[in-house]
Scaffold this motif. Structure first.
Motif, PDB file in Angstrom:
ATOM      1  N   TRP A  31       0.925  -1.435  -0.023  1.00 11.86           N
ATOM      2  CA  TRP A  31       0.082   0.130   0.166  1.00 11.86           C
ATOM      3  C   TRP A  31       0.839   1.166  -0.027  1.00 11.86           C
ATOM      4  O   TRP A  31       0.294   2.273  -0.539  1.00 11.86           O
ATOM      5  CB  TRP A  31      -0.944  -0.031   1.315  1.00 11.86           C
ATOM      6  CG  TRP A  31      -2.381  -0.800   0.797  1.00 11.86           C
ATOM      7  CD1 TRP A  31      -2.488  -2.048   1.221  1.00 11.86           C
ATOM      8  CD2 TRP A  31      -3.208  -0.390   0.027  1.00 11.86           C
ATOM      9  NE1 TRP A  31      -3.895  -2.550   0.645  1.00 11.86           N
ATOM     10  CE2 TRP A  31      -4.048  -1.376  -0.107  1.00 11.86           C
ATOM     11  CE3 TRP A  31      -3.529   0.846  -0.866  1.00 11.86           C
ATOM     12  CZ2 TRP A  31      -5.618  -1.359  -0.897  1.00 11.86           C
ATOM     13  CZ3 TRP A  31      -4.780   0.925  -1.486  1.00 11.86           C
ATOM     14  CH2 TRP A  31      -5.721  -0.219  -1.639  1.00 11.86           C
TER      15      TRP A  31
ATOM     16  N   LEU B 246      -1.359  -6.899  -4.455  1.00 17.53           N
ATOM     17  CA  LEU B 246      -2.777  -6.397  -4.048  1.00 17.53           C
ATOM     18  C   LEU B 246      -3.605  -6.687  -5.256  1.00 17.53           C
ATOM     19  O   LEU B 246      -3.131  -6.971  -6.464  1.00 17.53           O
ATOM     20  CB  LEU B 246      -2.703  -4.687  -4.126  1.00 17.53           C
ATOM     21  CG  LEU B 246      -1.934  -4.251  -2.947  1.00 17.53           C
ATOM     22  CD1 LEU B 246      -1.760  -2.813  -3.003  1.00 17.53           C
ATOM     23  CD2 LEU B 246      -2.675  -4.602  -1.535  1.00 17.53           C
TER      24      LEU B 246
ATOM     25  N   THR C 290      -8.677  -3.296  -7.381  1.00 17.08           N
ATOM     26  CA  THR C 290      -8.475  -2.456  -6.038  1.00 17.08           C
ATOM     27  C   THR C 290      -7.300  -1.471  -6.333  1.00 17.08           C
ATOM     28  O   THR C 290      -7.424  -0.173  -6.201  1.00 17.08           O
ATOM     29  CB  THR C 290      -8.220  -3.313  -4.710  1.00 17.08           C
ATOM     30  OG1 THR C 290      -9.495  -3.993  -4.586  1.00 17.08           O
ATOM     31  CG2 THR C 290      -8.376  -2.143  -3.495  1.00 17.08           C
ATOM     32  N   ALA C 291      -5.922  -2.283  -6.671  1.00 24.05           N
ATOM     33  CA  ALA C 291      -4.973  -1.303  -6.793  1.00 24.05           C
ATOM     34  C   ALA C 291      -5.015  -0.213  -7.894  1.00 24.05           C
ATOM     35  O   ALA C 291      -4.520   0.883  -7.704  1.00 24.05           O
ATOM     36  CB  ALA C 291      -3.581  -2.299  -7.192  1.00 24.05           C
TER      37      ALA C 291
ATOM     38  N   ALA D 289      -7.184   2.451  -6.819  1.00 20.35           N
ATOM     39  CA  ALA D 289      -6.765   3.284  -5.897  1.00 20.35           C
ATOM     40  C   ALA D 289      -5.818   4.338  -6.489  1.00 20.35           C
ATOM     41  O   ALA D 289      -5.477   5.478  -6.213  1.00 20.35           O
ATOM     42  CB  ALA D 289      -5.961   2.610  -4.824  1.00 20.35           C
TER      43      ALA D 289
ATOM     44  N   VAL E   4     -13.097   4.111  -4.076  1.00 21.45           N
ATOM     45  CA  VAL E   4     -11.725   3.555  -3.762  1.00 21.45           C
ATOM     46  C   VAL E   4     -12.097   2.867  -2.263  1.00 21.45           C
ATOM     47  O   VAL E   4     -11.372   1.686  -2.277  1.00 21.45           O
ATOM     48  CB  VAL E   4     -10.549   4.574  -3.977  1.00 21.45           C
ATOM     49  CG1 VAL E   4      -9.471   4.083  -3.380  1.00 21.45           C
ATOM     50  CG2 VAL E   4     -10.399   4.916  -5.427  1.00 21.45           C
ATOM     51  N   VAL E   5     -12.510   3.610  -1.550  1.00 20.21           N
ATOM     52  CA  VAL E   5     -12.686   3.103  -0.341  1.00 20.21           C
ATOM     53  C   VAL E   5     -13.442   1.672  -0.326  1.00 20.21           C
ATOM     54  O   VAL E   5     -13.327   0.699   0.577  1.00 20.21           O
ATOM     55  CB  VAL E   5     -13.298   4.154   0.822  1.00 20.21           C
ATOM     56  CG1 VAL E   5     -13.676   3.332   2.099  1.00 20.21           C
ATOM     57  CG2 VAL E   5     -12.343   5.125   0.880  1.00 20.21           C
TER      58      VAL E   5
ATOM     59  N   ASN F 122     -11.644  -1.237  -1.698  1.00 19.64           N
ATOM     60  CA  ASN F 122     -10.578  -1.627  -0.729  1.00 19.64           C
ATOM     61  C   ASN F 122     -11.229  -2.366   0.489  1.00 19.64           C
ATOM     62  O   ASN F 122     -11.074  -3.644   0.670  1.00 19.64           O
ATOM     63  CB  ASN F 122      -9.865  -0.573  -0.105  1.00 19.64           C
ATOM     64  CG  ASN F 122      -8.777  -1.201   0.969  1.00 19.64           C
ATOM     65  OD1 ASN F 122      -8.158  -1.932   0.575  1.00 19.64           O
ATOM     66  ND2 ASN F 122      -8.713  -0.401   1.982  1.00 19.64           N
TER      67      ASN F 122
ATOM     68  N   GLY G  15      -9.538  -5.397  -0.945  1.00 13.60           N
ATOM     69  CA  GLY G  15      -8.238  -4.850  -0.713  1.00 13.60           C
ATOM     70  C   GLY G  15      -7.506  -5.341   0.432  1.00 13.60           C
ATOM     71  O   GLY G  15      -6.224  -5.260   0.590  1.00 13.60           O
ATOM     72  N   ALA G  16      -8.246  -5.948   1.560  1.00  9.74           N
ATOM     73  CA  ALA G  16      -7.751  -6.320   2.753  1.00  9.74           C
ATOM     74  C   ALA G  16      -6.782  -7.709   2.649  1.00  9.74           C
ATOM     75  O   ALA G  16      -6.065  -8.176   3.316  1.00  9.74           O
ATOM     76  CB  ALA G  16      -8.404  -6.647   4.020  1.00  9.74           C
TER      77      ALA G  16
END
Length: 121
Positions: free
Chosen positions: A3, A53, A57-58, A61, A97-98, A101, A105-106
């Motif tokens: 990240w 990632l 998601t990547a 972001a 984006v949030v 994630n 994304g985790a």
């Protein structure tokens, strides 16, 4: 770690976008060199972050950091107009984006050898 690399790549996207705007169609030498150089470095860092990632998601972001950052620089530094419509749309980018994630994304990418999951095995 991935990240942090991705955030650095997104911040460099802001730099290269502004530099290329100042390059006026690649007719100004130093802004062109800075723009192209930071674009390549930003892509290299994005590629590094993609080792661990999820791609969607990547990428979201990376683009989101760049889009929000360039819009902020445009408004705060370059004198582009502020509108509430623009502010709401930027907020939607951040929310997207949030949301991505939070969705995936985790978790690391288990399908990539050499990623964080691949090294743990």
């Amino acid at each position: 770690m991935a990240w942090a690399v991705l955030i650095a790549a997104g911040l460099l996207e802001i730099v290269w976008s502004v530099a290329l705007d100042e390059a006026h169609g690649l007719t100004e030498l130093w802004p062109s060199v800075i723009g192209i150089g930071t674009a390549l470095l930003s892509l290299a860092l994005l590629s590094r972050a993609l080792r661990s990632l999820p791609m969607g998601t990547a990428y979201a972001a990376w683009v989101g950091i760049g889009a929000v950052g360039v819009a902020a620089v445009g408004t705060l530094v370059l004198g582009e107009p502020f509108t509430w419509t623009r502010a709401v749309c930027i907020g939607l980018i951040i929310a997207g984006v949030v949301g991505l994630n939070a969705e995936d994304g985790a978790s690391p990418r288990p399908d990539r050898a050499g990623g964080e999951a691949g090294r743990a095995a």
